[in-house]
Design a protein around this motif. Structure first.
Motif, mmCIF file in Angstrom:
data_model
loop_
_atom_site.group_PDB
_atom_site.id
_atom_site.type_symbol
_atom_site.label_atom_id
_atom_site.label_comp_id
_atom_site.label_asym_id
_atom_site.label_seq_id
_atom_site.Cartn_x
_atom_site.Cartn_y
_atom_site.Cartn_z
ATOM 1 N N GLY A 23 -33.500 59.995 68.156
ATOM 2 C CA GLY A 23 -33.423 58.804 68.981
ATOM 3 C C GLY A 23 -32.795 56.916 68.677
ATOM 4 O O GLY A 23 -32.459 56.763 69.302
ATOM 5 N N PHE A 24 -33.274 56.982 67.351
ATOM 6 C CA PHE A 24 -32.763 55.622 66.719
ATOM 7 C C PHE A 24 -31.388 55.124 67.217
ATOM 8 O O PHE A 24 -30.952 54.400 67.540
ATOM 9 N N VAL A 25 -30.777 56.773 66.495
ATOM 10 C CA VAL A 25 -29.388 56.048 66.275
ATOM 11 C C VAL A 25 -28.443 55.913 67.172
ATOM 12 O O VAL A 25 -27.884 55.161 67.997
ATOM 13 N N ALA A 26 -29.239 57.199 68.152
ATOM 14 C CA ALA A 26 -28.587 56.979 69.721
ATOM 15 C C ALA A 26 -28.909 54.952 71.059
ATOM 16 O O ALA A 26 -28.129 54.833 70.814
ATOM 17 N N PHE A 27 -29.948 54.774 70.248
ATOM 18 C CA PHE A 27 -29.723 54.053 70.949
ATOM 19 C C PHE A 27 -29.544 52.961 70.507
ATOM 20 O O PHE A 27 -28.587 51.944 70.750
ATOM 21 N N LEU A 31 -26.177 50.666 72.619
ATOM 22 C CA LEU A 31 -25.714 49.273 72.547
ATOM 23 C C LEU A 31 -24.981 49.122 71.611
ATOM 24 O O LEU A 31 -24.513 48.301 71.742
ATOM 25 N N GLY A 32 -24.622 49.687 70.562
ATOM 26 C CA GLY A 32 -22.888 49.119 69.954
ATOM 27 C C GLY A 32 -23.516 48.173 69.180
ATOM 28 O O GLY A 32 -22.403 46.892 69.015
ATOM 29 N N ILE A 33 -25.209 47.879 68.632
ATOM 30 C CA ILE A 33 -24.811 46.621 67.909
ATOM 31 C C ILE A 33 -24.168 45.985 66.616
ATOM 32 O O ILE A 33 -23.771 45.493 66.028
ATOM 33 N N ILE A 34 -24.486 47.611 65.514
ATOM 34 C CA ILE A 34 -23.516 47.034 64.647
ATOM 35 C C ILE A 34 -21.827 47.242 64.515
ATOM 36 O O ILE A 34 -21.423 45.320 63.988
ATOM 37 N N PRO A 35 -20.923 47.706 65.716
ATOM 38 C CA PRO A 35 -19.311 46.641 66.259
ATOM 39 C C PRO A 35 -19.440 45.896 66.666
ATOM 40 O O PRO A 35 -18.449 45.486 66.201
ATOM 41 N N ARG A 36 -20.462 45.596 66.948
ATOM 42 C CA ARG A 36 -20.634 44.300 67.861
ATOM 43 C C ARG A 36 -21.406 42.869 67.439
ATOM 44 O O ARG A 36 -20.686 42.065 67.251
ATOM 45 N N LEU A 37 -21.721 43.771 65.737
ATOM 46 C CA LEU A 37 -22.256 42.623 65.226
ATOM 47 C C LEU A 37 -21.191 42.239 63.974
ATOM 48 O O LEU A 37 -20.182 41.090 63.958
ATOM 49 N N THR A 38 -20.225 43.374 63.476
ATOM 50 C CA THR A 38 -18.973 43.024 63.003
ATOM 51 C C THR A 38 -17.880 42.359 63.209
ATOM 52 O O THR A 38 -17.191 41.444 62.972
ATOM 53 N N GLN A 39 -17.904 42.202 65.207
ATOM 54 C CA GLN A 39 -16.850 41.977 65.689
ATOM 55 C C GLN A 39 -17.002 40.303 65.889
ATOM 56 O O GLN A 39 -16.633 39.575 65.965
ATOM 57 N N PHE A 88 -33.455 40.183 64.300
ATOM 58 C CA PHE A 88 -33.414 41.681 64.122
ATOM 59 C C PHE A 88 -33.562 41.805 65.973
ATOM 60 O O PHE A 88 -33.109 42.630 66.741
ATOM 61 N N ILE A 89 -34.314 41.144 66.429
ATOM 62 C CA ILE A 89 -34.983 41.725 67.751
ATOM 63 C C ILE A 89 -34.570 40.764 68.562
ATOM 64 O O ILE A 89 -34.420 41.693 69.786
ATOM 65 N N GLY A 90 -33.839 39.967 68.030
ATOM 66 C CA GLY A 90 -33.390 38.741 69.295
ATOM 67 C C GLY A 90 -31.762 39.580 69.891
ATOM 68 O O GLY A 90 -31.690 39.758 70.672
ATOM 69 N N MET A 91 -31.274 40.516 68.810
ATOM 70 C CA MET A 91 -29.880 40.361 68.041
ATOM 71 C C MET A 91 -30.258 42.037 69.126
ATOM 72 O O MET A 91 -29.149 42.983 70.082
ATOM 73 N N LEU A 92 -31.048 42.773 69.277
ATOM 74 C CA LEU A 92 -31.095 44.472 69.880
ATOM 75 C C LEU A 92 -32.263 43.624 71.381
ATOM 76 O O LEU A 92 -31.341 44.470 72.515
ATOM 77 N N ALA A 93 -32.328 42.635 71.814
ATOM 78 C CA ALA A 93 -32.844 42.135 73.118
ATOM 79 C C ALA A 93 -31.428 41.785 74.023
ATOM 80 O O ALA A 93 -30.946 42.374 74.811
ATOM 81 N N ALA A 94 -30.574 41.571 73.548
ATOM 82 C CA ALA A 94 -29.527 40.596 73.826
ATOM 83 C C ALA A 94 -28.286 41.994 73.293
ATOM 84 O O ALA A 94 -27.834 41.673 74.432
ATOM 85 N N ALA A 95 -28.207 42.985 73.225
ATOM 86 C CA ALA A 95 -27.309 44.688 73.010
ATOM 87 C C ALA A 95 -27.891 44.479 73.938
ATOM 88 O O ALA A 95 -26.986 45.668 74.906
ATOM 89 N N LEU A 96 -28.871 44.746 74.305
ATOM 90 C CA LEU A 96 -29.525 45.496 75.670
ATOM 91 C C LEU A 96 -29.307 45.123 76.742
ATOM 92 O O LEU A 96 -28.879 45.297 77.510
ATOM 93 N N THR A 97 -29.808 43.629 76.720
ATOM 94 C CA THR A 97 -29.111 43.139 78.052
ATOM 95 C C THR A 97 -27.592 42.694 78.398
ATOM 96 O O THR A 97 -27.488 42.932 79.389
#
Length: 142
Positions: A23-27, A31-39, A88-97
Motif C-alpha cells: 500500500g505504501f509503495v502504491a501510494f 503520487l509520483g513523488i520520487i520522479p517529481r522530486l528528481t524532475q 517530507f510531510i510537506g512534499m507528500l501533502a503537496a504531491a497529494l494535492t
C-alpha cells in the motif's frame, strides 16, 4: 505457545507487513513523488539513490518500531531531524494535492479563483502555526 500458534502469528505478521508495504509503495507510485522530486531538482540520474533512501528509511524505521527503540539526540540535533520530517510531510501533502487537483477546485468553489497563492499561503502558515503550537504546548523537553 505452540508451534501452530507461532506459525500463525508469523504468517499474520508477514501478511500484514506485506499489505502495508504494498500500500505504501502504491501510494508513492500513484503520487509520483520520487520522479517529481528528481524532475524538480534536476537529479534524474540519481533516481536509484532516492529509491534506496526510501527503502532503507522504511526498513530502519520499521526495525526501530518493532523493537520499541529510541534515539537519544541533543536538542540541537532535533532541529534538522524535525526539518527533514516536515519537508517530507510537506512534499507528500503537496504531491497529494497536485495529483487530486484539490486546490484549484477549492479556490473556484469558495470564490477565490484568482487568489490561489493566498489560499496556498494560508494553508502553509496555518500548518506552521499548528505544528509550532503542538510542539511548544504538548511536547515535553528534558
Amino acid at each position: 505457545m505452540t508451534i501452530v500458534s507461532a506459525l500463525c502469528t508469523i504468517f499474520v505478521g508477514l501478511a500484514g507487513g506485506l499489505a502495508v508495504g504494498i500500500g505504501f509503495v502504491a501510494f508513492l507510485t500513484v503520487l509520483g513523488i520520487i520522479p517529481r522530486l528528481t524532475q524538480l531538482t534536476k537529479t534524474g540520474h540519481q533516481i536509484q539513490a532516492y529509491e534506496w533512501a526510501v527503502i532503507i528509511s522504511v526498513v530502519v524505521s520499521s526495525l526501530f518500531d518493532l523493537r520499541n527503540g529510541s534515539i537519544k539526540l541533543y536538542s540541537s540535533l532535533l532541529i534538522p531531524v524535525g526539518l527533514a520530517n516536515g519537508l517530507f510531510i510537506g512534499m507528500l501533502a503537496a504531491a497529494l494535492t497536485e495529483v487530486l487537483n484539490v486546490l484549484p477546485i477549492l479556490s473556484k468553489r469558495i470564490g477565490m479563483k484568482g487568489k490561489l497563492i493566498l489560499l496556498l499561503m494560508a494553508l502553509v502558515f496555518g500548518k506552521m502555526a499548528g505544528s509550532l503550537f503542538q510542539w511548544l504546548y504538548f511536547v515535553e523537553f528534558e
